[in-house]
Motif scaffolding. Structure first.
Motif, PDB file in Angstrom:
ATOM      1  N   VAL A   7      -9.725   6.023  16.765  1.00  0.00           N
ATOM      2  CA  VAL A   7      -9.185   6.323  18.090  1.00  0.00           C
ATOM      3  C   VAL A   7      -9.337   5.072  18.948  1.00  0.00           C
ATOM      4  N   GLY A   8      -8.407   4.891  19.888  1.00  0.00           N
ATOM      5  CA  GLY A   8      -8.433   3.662  20.669  1.00  0.00           C
ATOM      6  C   GLY A   8      -7.797   3.866  22.028  1.00  0.00           C
ATOM      7  N   LYS A   9      -7.048   2.855  22.450  1.00  0.00           N
ATOM      8  CA  LYS A   9      -6.444   2.879  23.794  1.00  0.00           C
ATOM      9  C   LYS A   9      -5.466   4.053  23.926  1.00  0.00           C
ATOM     10  N   ASP A  10      -5.334   4.571  25.158  1.00  0.00           N
ATOM     11  CA  ASP A  10      -4.420   5.696  25.410  1.00  0.00           C
ATOM     12  C   ASP A  10      -2.989   5.384  24.985  1.00  0.00           C
ATOM     13  N   PHE A  11      -2.528   4.181  25.306  1.00  0.00           N
ATOM     14  CA  PHE A  11      -1.170   3.781  24.949  1.00  0.00           C
ATOM     15  C   PHE A  11      -1.244   2.550  24.066  1.00  0.00           C
ATOM     16  N   GLN A  12      -0.491   2.582  22.951  1.00  0.00           N
ATOM     17  CA  GLN A  12      -0.476   1.437  22.051  1.00  0.00           C
ATOM     18  C   GLN A  12       0.960   1.193  21.621  1.00  0.00           C
ATOM     19  N   GLN A  13       1.274  -0.076  21.372  1.00  0.00           N
ATOM     20  CA  GLN A  13       2.604  -0.401  20.842  1.00  0.00           C
ATOM     21  C   GLN A  13       2.548  -0.326  19.322  1.00  0.00           C
ATOM     22  N   ILE A  14       3.704  -0.066  18.704  1.00  0.00           N
ATOM     23  CA  ILE A  14       3.773  -0.142  17.244  1.00  0.00           C
ATOM     24  C   ILE A  14       4.986  -0.982  16.863  1.00  0.00           C
ATOM     25  N   PRO A  15       4.969  -1.612  15.679  1.00  0.00           N
ATOM     26  CA  PRO A  15       6.177  -2.315  15.211  1.00  0.00           C
ATOM     27  C   PRO A  15       7.222  -1.276  14.808  1.00  0.00           C
ATOM     28  N   PHE A  16       7.898  -0.775  15.822  1.00  0.00           N
ATOM     29  CA  PHE A  16       8.757   0.410  15.700  1.00  0.00           C
ATOM     30  C   PHE A  16       9.873   0.222  14.656  1.00  0.00           C
ATOM     31  N   ALA A  53       0.827  -1.222   0.000  1.00  0.00           N
ATOM     32  CA  ALA A  53       0.000   0.000   0.000  1.00  0.00           C
ATOM     33  C   ALA A  53       0.850   1.256   0.000  1.00  0.00           C
ATOM     34  N   LYS A  54       0.443   2.214  -0.810  1.00  0.00           N
ATOM     35  CA  LYS A  54       1.068   3.550  -0.744  1.00  0.00           C
ATOM     36  C   LYS A  54       0.534   4.256   0.502  1.00  0.00           C
ATOM     37  N   LEU A  55      -0.756   4.023   0.755  1.00  0.00           N
ATOM     38  CA  LEU A  55      -1.412   4.698   1.884  1.00  0.00           C
ATOM     39  C   LEU A  55      -2.389   3.731   2.543  1.00  0.00           C
ATOM     40  N   VAL A  56      -2.393   3.765   3.876  1.00  0.00           N
ATOM     41  CA  VAL A  56      -3.404   3.028   4.646  1.00  0.00           C
ATOM     42  C   VAL A  56      -4.204   4.063   5.422  1.00  0.00           C
ATOM     43  N   ILE A  57      -5.522   4.029   5.289  1.00  0.00           N
ATOM     44  CA  ILE A  57      -6.363   4.899   6.122  1.00  0.00           C
ATOM     45  C   ILE A  57      -7.003   3.989   7.164  1.00  0.00           C
ATOM     46  N   GLU A  58      -6.589   4.172   8.400  1.00  0.00           N
ATOM     47  CA  GLU A  58      -6.964   3.252   9.476  1.00  0.00           C
ATOM     48  C   GLU A  58      -8.214   3.815  10.178  1.00  0.00           C
ATOM     49  N   CYS A  59      -9.300   3.070  10.164  1.00  0.00           N
ATOM     50  CA  CYS A  59     -10.582   3.574  10.690  1.00  0.00           C
ATOM     51  C   CYS A  59     -11.146   2.678  11.782  1.00  0.00           C
ATOM     52  N   THR A  60     -10.268   2.054  12.590  1.00  0.00           N
ATOM     53  CA  THR A  60     -10.766   1.276  13.737  1.00  0.00           C
ATOM     54  C   THR A  60     -10.154   1.757  15.054  1.00  0.00           C
ATOM     55  N   GLY A  61      -8.906   2.195  15.031  1.00  0.00           N
ATOM     56  CA  GLY A  61      -8.211   2.560  16.266  1.00  0.00           C
ATOM     57  C   GLY A  61      -7.756   1.348  17.064  1.00  0.00           C
ATOM     58  N   VAL A  62      -7.988   0.148  16.506  1.00  0.00           N
ATOM     59  CA  VAL A  62      -7.632  -1.106  17.193  1.00  0.00           C
ATOM     60  C   VAL A  62      -6.148  -1.389  16.927  1.00  0.00           C
ATOM     61  N   GLU A  63      -5.415  -1.709  18.017  1.00  0.00           N
ATOM     62  CA  GLU A  63      -3.962  -1.858  17.909  1.00  0.00           C
ATOM     63  C   GLU A  63      -3.555  -2.863  16.826  1.00  0.00           C
ATOM     64  N   SER A  64      -4.196  -4.036  16.816  1.00  0.00           N
ATOM     65  CA  SER A  64      -3.789  -5.066  15.843  1.00  0.00           C
ATOM     66  C   SER A  64      -4.051  -4.599  14.408  1.00  0.00           C
ATOM     67  N   SER A  65      -5.079  -3.780  14.218  1.00  0.00           N
ATOM     68  CA  SER A  65      -5.390  -3.281  12.874  1.00  0.00           C
ATOM     69  C   SER A  65      -4.353  -2.238  12.436  1.00  0.00           C
ATOM     70  N   ILE A  66      -3.883  -1.437  13.386  1.00  0.00           N
ATOM     71  CA  ILE A  66      -2.824  -0.460  13.063  1.00  0.00           C
ATOM     72  C   ILE A  66      -1.550  -1.225  12.676  1.00  0.00           C
ATOM     73  N   HIS A  67      -1.263  -2.310  13.412  1.00  0.00           N
ATOM     74  CA  HIS A  67      -0.095  -3.143  13.051  1.00  0.00           C
ATOM     75  C   HIS A  67      -0.258  -3.692  11.636  1.00  0.00           C
ATOM     76  N   THR A  68      -1.462  -4.188  11.351  1.00  0.00           N
ATOM     77  CA  THR A  68      -1.720  -4.750  10.021  1.00  0.00           C
ATOM     78  C   THR A  68      -1.465  -3.694   8.953  1.00  0.00           C
ATOM     79  N   GLY A  69      -1.936  -2.480   9.203  1.00  0.00           N
ATOM     80  CA  GLY A  69      -1.732  -1.394   8.243  1.00  0.00           C
ATOM     81  C   GLY A  69      -0.253  -1.103   8.033  1.00  0.00           C
ATOM     82  N   ILE A  70       0.506  -1.104   9.112  1.00  0.00           N
ATOM     83  CA  ILE A  70       1.948  -0.832   8.997  1.00  0.00           C
ATOM     84  C   ILE A  70       2.623  -1.937   8.172  1.00  0.00           C
ATOM     85  N   TYR A  71       2.274  -3.207   8.446  1.00  0.00           N
ATOM     86  CA  TYR A  71       2.890  -4.315   7.696  1.00  0.00           C
ATOM     87  C   TYR A  71       2.441  -4.353   6.234  1.00  0.00           C
ATOM     88  N   ALA A  72       1.288  -3.755   5.935  1.00  0.00           N
ATOM     89  CA  ALA A  72       0.802  -3.774   4.540  1.00  0.00           C
ATOM     90  C   ALA A  72       1.412  -2.643   3.708  1.00  0.00           C
TER      91      ALA A  72
END
Ligand code: NAD
Length: 346
Positions: free
Chosen positions: A268-277, A237-256
């Motif tokens: 929007v989701g949890k106050d603190f979230q991890q990312i595949p940094f 993907a050139k661009l991912v528009i993330e519309c859930t705020g769910v941590e695992s979905s944000i990870h999926t977007g980053i990997y895609a």
């Protein structure tokens, strides 16, 4: 118009998150305000805001002007309007307002955000400046949906989406679906949309037949979901528009995402979230966010009235104001298969 329905019914919640249909006073417009008979509202989940007192819900509304304050010059009784519900301070000393980023105004009042009552009431007073006249071709029902469309348009604008960009939209809830309509109008191609729920994906397909759908499995890890998305997209993907705020979905977007791609997070989701940094770092993947919108209503009105975006199919359920509790039940019950639930008061 007022005497026909003298009662001002409102839908409120309280600290226990109960819903009540209550009778309130009909307010008087101040000099710069109009009294609106609200005809359509979108109902939905109550969200996670901390509610310390009774709070009127709703910020997706359209209605008719029934009374005007003494300074009101642009609008008149009988005008049909959409309500923009974030009211910034507009003071010249406010950096955000002076520089046009009024969604960042620290003193902004947002109807339905505690402690300010929302617009899910028959009569509501609203500043003239934040009422957007509706052309005859736009119904009240569509007028209420200009709010989520505004979120999507702000997302399209800020994410920098371009013609022919390979796009993934994560989540086919109302925001994901309206983002899909906007991205389709903006000629993103190809487009993949994801959701856990096959009904939501079927809705996406009926709105935009060329969209490719990927049903996410809760048990699957984010890299595996991303692989299926990339297969469906036939590229990264050139661009991912993330519309859930769910941590695992944000990870999926980053990997895609491709090298140099971006993940634009509307959800929007949890106050603190991890990312595949390190993955994001080694691939120069930008991660950006959105806070509401600014100057989107006029564009949203144009896109709908010129026929580039059709919001009507999003409304799956309709109730009267008095049936407010049933409307919220339908909106929160997956078995009802609701996308947008609307309340109407003719
Ligand atoms: P919604 O809850 O109705 O829809 C979310 C969708 O995501 C659902 O269909 C759900 O099945 C799906 N989903 C959940 N987990 C998933 C996963 N792991 N993978 C794929 N799909 C998944 O919400 P909505 O009204 O569409 O809003 C979407 C998000 O946008 C919410 O978090 C909302 O709070 C946020 N929002 C942000 C702004 C902003 O200014 N940034 C404005 C409005 C809404």
């Amino acid at each position: 118009v007022l005497t026909r329905k003298p009662k001002n019914i409102a839908i409120e919640t309280n600290p226990s998150h109960e819903l009540n249909v209550v009778d309130t006073d009909v307010p008087e417009p101040g000099p710069d305000q109009c009294l609106i008979h609200v005809h359509f509202w979108k109902s939905g989940n109550i969200g996670d805001s901390v509610i310390k007192c009774n709070l009127g819900l709703g910020h997706e509304s359209a209605g008719i002007v029934v009374k005007t304050g003494s300074n009101v010059s642009r609008l008149k009784v009988g005008d049909r309007v959409a309500l923009e519900c974030g009211i910034p301070c507009s003071k010249p000393t406010c950096d955000a307002c002076r520089t046009g980023r009024y969604n960042a105004c620290p003193e902004i009042i947002f109807y339905s955000s505690p402690p300010v009552h929302g617009t899910l009431r028959r009569y509501h007073v609203h500043p003239e400046a934040w009422l957007h006249p509706l052309p005859d071709s736009i119904s009240y029902e569509e007028g209420a949906l200009l709010e989520p469309l505004s979120v999507a348009l702000a997302g399209i604008e800020r994410s920098g989406l371009r013609l022919g960009d390979a796009l993934v939209i994560c989540g086919a809830g109302p925001i994901g679906l309206v983002s899909l309509l906007a991205a389709h109008a903006a000629s993103a191609a190809p487009i993949v949309i994801t959701d856990l729920d096959e009904n939501r994906l079927a809705m996406a397909k009926s709105l935009v037949p060329r969209v490719r759908t990927v049903q996410i499995q809760r048990s699957e890890d984010a890299k595996a979901s991303a692989n299926r998305i990339k297969q469906a997209l036939r590229q990264e993907a050139k661009l991912v528009i993330e519309c859930t705020g769910v941590e695992s979905s944000i990870h999926t977007g980053i990997y895609a995402s491709r090298f140099g791609g971006s993940v634009f997070v509307i959800g929007v989701g949890k106050d603190f979230q991890q990312i595949p940094f390190m993955h994001a770092s080694f691939r120069e993947i930008d991660i950006r966010f959105l806070f509401r919108y600014r100057e989107t209503y006029p564009k949203a009105i144009m896109l709908v009235s010129e026929g580039l975006i059709d919001l009507k199919p999003l409304v799956t359920h309709r109730f009267t104001l008095e049936q407010g509790k049933d409307a919220f039940e339908a909106a929160s019950n997956p078995a009802a298969k609701a996308v947008k639930v609307q309340l109407l008061d003719d």
